[in-house]
Each structure stands twice: as structure tokens, then as C-alpha cells.
Write a protein that holds these residues in place. Structure first.
Motif, short mmCIF file in Angstrom:
data_model
loop_
_atom_site.label_atom_id
_atom_site.label_comp_id
_atom_site.label_asym_id
_atom_site.label_seq_id
_atom_site.Cartn_x
_atom_site.Cartn_y
_atom_site.Cartn_z
N MET A 336 21.45 51.20 -17.28
CA MET A 336 22.39 50.11 -17.01
C MET A 336 22.96 50.15 -15.60
O MET A 336 23.42 49.13 -15.08
CB MET A 336 23.53 50.14 -18.03
N LEU A 337 22.96 51.31 -14.97
CA LEU A 337 23.55 51.44 -13.62
C LEU A 337 22.69 50.79 -12.55
O LEU A 337 23.17 50.52 -11.45
CB LEU A 337 23.74 52.92 -13.28
N GLY A 338 21.41 50.55 -12.84
CA GLY A 338 20.50 50.01 -11.85
C GLY A 338 20.64 48.52 -11.66
O GLY A 338 21.66 47.91 -12.01
N THR A 339 19.59 47.91 -11.09
CA THR A 339 19.65 46.49 -10.78
C THR A 339 18.98 45.62 -11.85
O THR A 339 19.36 44.47 -12.04
CB THR A 339 18.98 46.21 -9.43
N GLN A 340 17.99 46.18 -12.54
CA GLN A 340 17.28 45.38 -13.54
C GLN A 340 16.65 46.29 -14.59
O GLN A 340 16.20 47.40 -14.30
CB GLN A 340 16.19 44.53 -12.88
N ILE A 341 16.61 45.80 -15.84
CA ILE A 341 15.92 46.48 -16.94
C ILE A 341 14.91 45.50 -17.52
O ILE A 341 15.28 44.40 -17.95
CB ILE A 341 16.91 46.91 -18.05
N SER A 342 13.64 45.88 -17.50
CA SER A 342 12.57 45.00 -17.97
C SER A 342 11.92 45.58 -19.23
O SER A 342 11.66 46.79 -19.31
CB SER A 342 11.49 44.83 -16.89
N ASP A 343 11.67 44.70 -20.18
CA ASP A 343 11.03 45.10 -21.44
C ASP A 343 9.90 44.11 -21.73
O ASP A 343 9.99 43.30 -22.65
CB ASP A 343 12.06 45.11 -22.57
N PRO A 344 8.82 44.16 -20.94
CA PRO A 344 7.76 43.15 -21.07
C PRO A 344 7.02 43.21 -22.40
O PRO A 344 6.46 42.19 -22.83
CB PRO A 344 6.82 43.47 -19.90
N GLY A 346 8.45 44.02 -25.29
CA GLY A 346 9.36 43.86 -26.42
C GLY A 346 9.54 45.15 -27.20
O GLY A 346 9.57 45.15 -28.43
N ILE A 347 9.67 46.26 -26.49
CA ILE A 347 9.79 47.58 -27.13
C ILE A 347 11.05 47.67 -27.98
O ILE A 347 11.03 48.17 -29.10
CB ILE A 347 9.80 48.71 -26.07
N GLU A 348 12.16 47.18 -27.43
CA GLU A 348 13.44 47.32 -28.13
C GLU A 348 13.96 46.01 -28.72
O GLU A 348 14.79 46.02 -29.62
CB GLU A 348 14.50 47.89 -27.18
N SER A 349 13.48 44.88 -28.18
CA SER A 349 13.94 43.58 -28.67
C SER A 349 12.94 42.55 -28.17
O SER A 349 11.78 42.87 -27.92
CB SER A 349 15.35 43.29 -28.14
N GLU A 350 13.37 41.31 -28.03
CA GLU A 350 12.47 40.30 -27.48
C GLU A 350 12.08 40.66 -26.05
O GLU A 350 12.88 41.17 -25.28
CB GLU A 350 13.16 38.93 -27.50
N ALA A 351 10.83 40.39 -25.71
CA ALA A 351 10.35 40.69 -24.36
C ALA A 351 11.17 39.91 -23.33
O ALA A 351 11.60 38.78 -23.56
CB ALA A 351 8.88 40.33 -24.24
N GLY A 352 11.41 40.57 -22.19
CA GLY A 352 12.18 39.92 -21.14
C GLY A 352 12.81 40.92 -20.21
O GLY A 352 12.54 42.13 -20.29
N SER A 353 13.66 40.43 -19.31
CA SER A 353 14.34 41.28 -18.34
C SER A 353 15.83 40.93 -18.32
O SER A 353 16.21 39.81 -18.65
CB SER A 353 13.76 41.09 -16.94
N SER A 354 16.63 41.91 -17.92
CA SER A 354 18.08 41.70 -17.81
C SER A 354 18.57 42.26 -16.49
O SER A 354 18.13 43.33 -16.05
CB SER A 354 18.81 42.42 -18.95
N ASP A 355 19.48 41.53 -15.85
CA ASP A 355 20.15 42.06 -14.67
C ASP A 355 21.13 43.14 -15.12
O ASP A 355 21.96 42.91 -16.00
CB ASP A 355 20.92 40.95 -13.95
N PHE A 362 17.89 50.87 -8.22
CA PHE A 362 16.65 51.22 -8.91
C PHE A 362 16.46 50.24 -10.06
O PHE A 362 17.39 49.55 -10.48
CB PHE A 362 16.66 52.66 -9.42
N THR A 363 15.24 50.17 -10.56
CA THR A 363 14.92 49.33 -11.72
C THR A 363 14.29 50.18 -12.81
O THR A 363 13.79 51.28 -12.54
CB THR A 363 13.95 48.20 -11.35
N THR A 364 14.32 49.66 -14.03
CA THR A 364 13.76 50.39 -15.16
C THR A 364 12.79 49.50 -15.92
O THR A 364 13.09 48.33 -16.20
CB THR A 364 14.86 50.86 -16.12
N MET A 365 11.62 50.06 -16.26
CA MET A 365 10.62 49.38 -17.07
C MET A 365 10.50 50.14 -18.39
O MET A 365 10.22 51.35 -18.40
CB MET A 365 9.27 49.37 -16.35
N LEU A 366 10.72 49.45 -19.52
CA LEU A 366 10.54 50.07 -20.82
C LEU A 366 9.05 50.08 -21.16
O LEU A 366 8.37 49.07 -21.04
CB LEU A 366 11.33 49.33 -21.90
#
Length: 484
Positions: A336-344, A346-355, A362-366
Motif C-alpha cells: 500500500m505504501l507504493g504508487t500502484q498495486i496491479s492484480d491482472p 484477479g488473484i485476490e479479487s476482480e482483475a484490475g489496478s489500484s492507485d 515502487f509498484t506491486t504486481m500480484l
């Protein structure tokens, strides 16, 4: 016992199953018995990484500690980690295999039972005794079909059962009699007795009730265990918040209780530290003035990021940092401290990205493959040694990680801001070991840290529990003179 296995079931959740299993494991271990814990199916967001690189419920790791053995995936072959009100990640033999809604999982239980029985058989081949913990209550009628967690397992392996009830909740006799009455005849026959847990008061006033219960059910009360004041054992799932806030403790820490908070046992060593005032901040609560705010792990990082923002906590965090406070993000909290979290995928929920919060670059890819490992290394802060574990589905990249929080096997881990006000890390269990904990408490604002050995406290409490069981429980009736 008819075989090596004894099962502890409860009239309700939090009746004392986990604690009783841990205590019985330590009692047998102290007698030289090669004993292992077992929980066929666990539903919890508190988990541990095992020596064989899998994931199990945190309670079974504590029970393994009581047995003086390393945690292993066979101790908890099925772990369910809720990611919504009706769905969960399904972990079999330590590895995530799929996400399922409750109805689909109900049909999957036949497959899960095969994994449970395989693990149990392997333990039978290696250990002299297996102490099993049930889940919830065996009298949950809607869950009896295809049950693998309580009597369904006990019937499959033909083991005796103890039923434990918490008298501190009230209605203990109704709980015990009602639970027994709702079992089938064969299930009733395998119940060898009851344990009344957390009793405080005059035993002479309770005895008439015990006499009636034994006569009515024709089952013995194997123990009436006293309420242990100030007792600490890592919680299976519920957050333990008991602590007296006092001005004599100079450091104030706020832990944000996210909607899917995971591994909140990370903070037990802080809550019990003699110099720390720790508060869990829940929904609709304002973050109080604090030296350190901690954003913990979560099973649903993007959903909980939005949830955090909905509480207005992002604004409070910005103000906290502006006035010189420190911020620590662990696992999902780190992401959450970074700039973006992407879950293309849908590992944890609906596929998508969040600011994200945008506090570190830094950014995070699930990703589908979860990172599970026990690690050791040192903190960059002052080269303090650290032993910890990782459980996460995200991979983080970006410039902020060039200023790492720690080095693990000569590899950078986590990030620390240029002004050293913000730390992010994937490491769980940071505060369990004195050296790393002391370094972080100094970073958070303590001038001088008092000695506090959390590991020694854990051992002390497990032994106190075992002493209590040996004093108050009829172990000959419990184990049939097998381990006298």
C-alpha cells in the motif's frame, strides 16, 4: 487410547481447543513422548511458514513449539483463508490450490478429506501421539454432511474425543449437554469426557453441577481448568487487545485493523512490551496521536487499500508523517505504501489496478505463485540480526527498493524512505526476536529499550499451561494410563 490419536473438540469457537491442545502437547513432550499436533481443517488469516516451505495455521505452529518440534505442513493439511464473506483461498498441504465459494468448497470436502487422511497417516508413522484440534463445534448441523473438521474426521480414524466448553461465557452445562445430544450415537460413544475451561470462583459451588452433568451424560468431567490471569498464547484468529495504556509506557503505536487483516500475531511482542502502548484501531475510529503507525498484512490488499481510504486513514497518515511520526507497512501494508498495486489475474479479487498511497516510489504486481519462506539476515538500520518469514503473492519493483530495509541472503528486501520516516517490508515476525525489535523501537522513538525476551515469555506461558493441566486434569482417564 484406542490408537495414537486424541481429538479435542469444542462447544463453540474460542472454547479453548487450541490452548488445550498446546498444553496437552507440552505435557506429553515433557514426559518424553514423541508427540505432534494436528488440525484437519483450519479457517484463519493468521498463518505460519513451515520448515518444508508451506503455509499452515498459526495455532498449529504454536502447538508444534509446545511439542518441541519444527512446524510442518502435515500438522494442518487444509487451511482456508477467507477473502470475502462467502469465499476463501484453499491451501492443501501448505500450497494454495484455488479460490472457492463456500458452496463449491462443501462439494470439494471429499477431495480435501483425502489430503487430511494422508497427512494423519504420515504422522501416525512418525509419532507416538497425535493431539488433534477440531474446528468450531461438532454440533453445527448445517456442516455435518461431508465433515472433515470434527466428528467426520474422528469417525474416519476411529479416535476418542474430548469436548471442551468455556464457563466464562456462561451456559456451560447447556453447551455440553446440547452438543452431546446433537451428535449421532456412534459419535456420542467416542466422547470420553468433558473439560470445563476458564473457571474462576468457588469450586464447591460448581461441584453440584459437575455431579449432575456426569450423572446425566454418563461422561466424566476430566478437568475444570482455572482462568489464567494474564495468560498469553498466540491467538488462532481473534485479535487479542488486552493491554492497559499508561503514561509509564513512553512509546505509542497504532495498528490499523484492516477488514481482512492477516498475521496480527506479528504485534503480540509489541503489545506485551513493558515500554509500549499499543492500540488496535478499527473501523470508524480515529487514529490517535502516535509515535508509530503500522499498516499490517491483509488477504485482500486492493480492497483493504480502498477500505483504508474510506476510513480517512490515508489523510491521517499524511498528517502523522508531517508532524514527525513514523510509519511501518508489513506485507500488504508495504504494498500500500507504493504508487500502484496491479492484480491482472484477479488473484485476490476482480482483475484490475489500484492507485496506492504514493509514499514510496515502487509498484506491486500480484502473481499466482505465493512467496513462502523462512528467512534470516540483517537490518540496514544498524546491522541488527533478523529472523522472519514471508507469505505474499506480490512482487514489488521500483527505485524505492534501492534503499532497502534489510538484506536477506545478500539480497535487498523492503524499503526505507530517504528521511527514514517510512519503512516497508515483506517480513513477518519482525518483533519476535529481541535484536530486530530493539532496533525498530529505537527507530520509532525510544531512547533506551528495556530487555524483554518474548521467546522466553512464550515458553514460560506454555509451561504454565502444562503445569495447570497436570494439576487439574485426570490424565490417566484422558490417556488411559498410556503416558503415566
Amino acid at each position: 487410547m484406542p490408537n495414537k490419536t486424541l481429538m479435542v473438540q469444542g462447544t463453540t469457537s474460542d472454547a479453548g481447543k487450541s490452548v488445550l491442545v498446546a498444553g496437552l502437547c507440552r505435557v506429553l513432550a515433557r514426559r518424553g513422548v514423541k508427540v505432534a499436533p494436528f488440525k484437519p481443517q483450519n479457517m484463519a488469516l493468521n498463518s505460519a511458514v513451515t520448515e518444508d516451505g508451506g503455509e499452515i495455521g498459526r495455532a498449529q505452529a504454536v502447538q508444534a513449539q509446545a511439542c518441541n518440534i519444527p512446524a510442518h505442513t502435515d500438522f494442518n493439511p487444509v487451511l482456508l483463508k477467507p477473502n470475502s464473506d462467502t469465499g476463501a483461498q484453499v491451501i492443501i498441504h501448505g500450497k494454495a490450490v484455488t479460490d472457492m465459494e463456500a458452496t463449491a468448497y462443501h462439494h470439494y470436502k471429499t477431495t480435501a478429506m483425502s489430503a487430511v487422511l494422508d497427512s494423519h497417516q504420515r504422522l501416525c508413522d512418525q509419532y507416538d501421539a497425535i493431539i488433534v484440534e477440531g474446528a468450531g463445534s461438532p454440533a453445527e448441523i448445517n456442516l455435518r454432511d461431508r465433515d472433515i473438521a470434527n466428528m467426520g474426521f474422528a469417525e474416519a480414524v476411529d479416535c476418542p474425543v474430548i469436548i471442551v466448553a468455556d464457563i466464562d461465557r456462561g451456559g456451560v452445562f447447556a453447551h455440553l449437554v446440547g452438543t452431546l445430544a446433537l451428535l449421532s450415537e456412534s459419535e456420542q460413544q467416542r466422547v470420553i469426557g468433558f473439560v470445563i475451561n476458564r473457571f474462576r470462583g468457588d469450586m464447591a459451588l460448581l461441584q453440584p453441577g459437575i455431579d449432575w452433568l456426569e450423572t446425566y451424560t454418563n461422561k466424566p468431567v476430566l478437568a475444570t481448568l482455572p482462568y489464567l490471569q494474564g495468560f498469553h498464547l498466540e491467538a488462532e484468529d481473534a485479535i487479542e487487545q488486552s493491554q492497559q495504556l499508561t503514561d509509564e509506557k513512553p512509546l505509542y503505536i497504532a495498528v490499523l485493523v484492516l477488514s481482512r487483516i492477516s498475521n496480527h500475531t506479528d504485534f503480540d511482542a509489541l503489545r506485551l512490551h513493558p515500554q509500549v502502548n499499543l492500540q488496535y484501531i478499527g473501523p470508524n475510529q480515529t487514529i490517535p496521536p502516535s509515535d508509530l503507525i503500522i499498516i499490517p498484512g491483509t488477504k485482500s490488499v486492493r480492497a483493504d487499500l480502498q477500505w483504508l481510504k474510506d476510513q480517512g486513514w490515508d489523510i491521517s497518515i499524511t498528517k502523522h508523517l508531517r508532524y514527525g511520526g513514523k510509519l511501518l507497512g508489513i506485507c500488504g501494508g508495504f504494498q500500500m505504501l507504493g504508487t500502484q498495486i496491479s492484480d491482472p489475474l484477479g488473484i485476490e479479487s476482480e482483475a484490475g489496478s489500484s492507485d496506492a498511497l504514493g509514499l514510496l516510489d515502487f509498484t506491486t504486481m500480484l502473481e499466482a505463485n505465493k512467496q513462502l519462506r523462512q528467512v534470516s539476515g540483517e537490518l540496514v538500520l544498524n546491522h541488527s540480526a533478523v529472523d522472519a518469514y514471508e507469505i505474499h503473492a506480490g512482487v514489488s519493483t521500483g527505485p524505492a527498493l534501492n534503499a532497502p530495509f534489510a538484506t536477506i541472503n545478500n539480497t535487498n528486501e523492503g524499503a526505507i524512505s530517504e528521511d527514514q520516516a517510512i519503512i516497508g517490508t515483506y517480513l513477518h515476525g519482525l518483533f519476535d526476536h529481541s535484536e530486530a525489535r530493539n532496533a525498530l523501537l529505537v527507530w520509532a522513538g525510544l531512547d533506551k529499550v528495556e530487555a524483554f525476551d518474548y521467546k522466553a515469555l512464550q515458553e514460560q506461558e506454555i509451561n504454565r499451561l502444562a503445569d495447570t493441566i497436570e494439576e487439574h486434569m485426570d490424565l490417566d482417564k484422558t490417556f488411559g494410563n498410556q503416558y503415566s
